[in-house]
Design a protein around this motif. Sequence first.
Motif, PDB file in Angstrom:
ATOM      1  N   LYS A  72      30.248  -1.154  34.047  1.00  0.00           N
ATOM      2  CA  LYS A  72      28.948  -1.796  34.205  1.00  0.00           C
ATOM      3  C   LYS A  72      28.210  -1.106  35.343  1.00  0.00           C
ATOM      4  CE  LYS A  72      30.732  -6.191  32.521  1.00  0.00           C
ATOM      5  NZ  LYS A  72      30.987  -7.615  32.810  1.00  0.00           N
TER       6      LYS A  72
ATOM      7  N   ASP B 168      21.133  -4.421  31.684  1.00  0.00           N
ATOM      8  CA  ASP B 168      21.127  -5.799  32.182  1.00  0.00           C
ATOM      9  C   ASP B 168      20.356  -5.879  33.504  1.00  0.00           C
ATOM     10  OD1 ASP B 168      21.712  -8.408  33.055  1.00  0.00           O
ATOM     11  OD2 ASP B 168      23.642  -8.370  32.006  1.00  0.00           O
TER      12      ASP B 168
ATOM     13  N   ARG C 182      20.045  -8.218  35.472  1.00  0.00           N
ATOM     14  CA  ARG C 182      20.742  -8.992  36.511  1.00  0.00           C
ATOM     15  C   ARG C 182      21.488  -8.074  37.482  1.00  0.00           C
ATOM     16  NH1 ARG C 182      24.832 -12.598  33.708  1.00  0.00           N
ATOM     17  NH2 ARG C 182      25.101 -10.642  32.553  1.00  0.00           N
TER      18      ARG C 182
END
Length: 251
Positions: free
Chosen positions: A133, A160, A162
């Motif tokens: 990630k 993503d 976030r």
Amino acid sequence: HVSSMAMGLTAVPFAVLASLPRGFYRQSTIRWRSSVSVRCMASQRSRQRLRGVVFDMDGTLTEDAAIDFQLMRSRAKIPDDMDILEHVRSLPPDAQAEAEKVLHDVEMESRLNTRLNPRCKETLQQLAKLDLKLGILTRNTDAGIAWALRHFELEDCFPDNRFLISRTWSEGLPKPSGDGIRHIAEQMGVSTSEILMVGDWSDDILAGKDAGSRTCIVSLAKNKHVEADFRVANLIELVDIASDLIEPKAR
């Protein structure tokens, strides 16, 4: 070649902190916390597989000095001996809003001079293939991050939002605090010891140490004194580092 670097910073004695320049106490506290967390988490970290990589942006993903910080200081009337963001946040609300606009305008004007560091996109794509990630922790604005990801076609590498933190994030302290890394790790669903923080300056590495993460410095003339777990001359070297930090069965 990748070389391991020694870690650890000396804390400043409490008795002298009162006489030190503004902002020094916070950074000294972070250094103390970092050295303690590094010692306490070293053995745990060595057993943790890598699950995420967090990048600084300017000088790390993009080439150094794309943004003219001296112009930023001049337009916003920020003293040379003051941290830009600390100075802006110390201003009254109206003056702070005006200074933030100056910083944003200079960043946006700098877009024409911004280029990716060599093999950056290839590196990110290879790391994504390792099921890692990827996140960003930067002093840039949200708009600056969005423009860079769109302009350089990196949105697929950072799908993503976030995992993207800009200077407008208000839930913790900016670098050199590890608050941003701790937040990103929580959003990723991993521990900070499973994160590799990659940057080009001491604040990036201090943030990683403060969070208990592994650290990697992108080698530049200005950061020869900065100590991190790894040092790379080119971002592509991160692929080998990451592969070595992932359990063989997970490759």
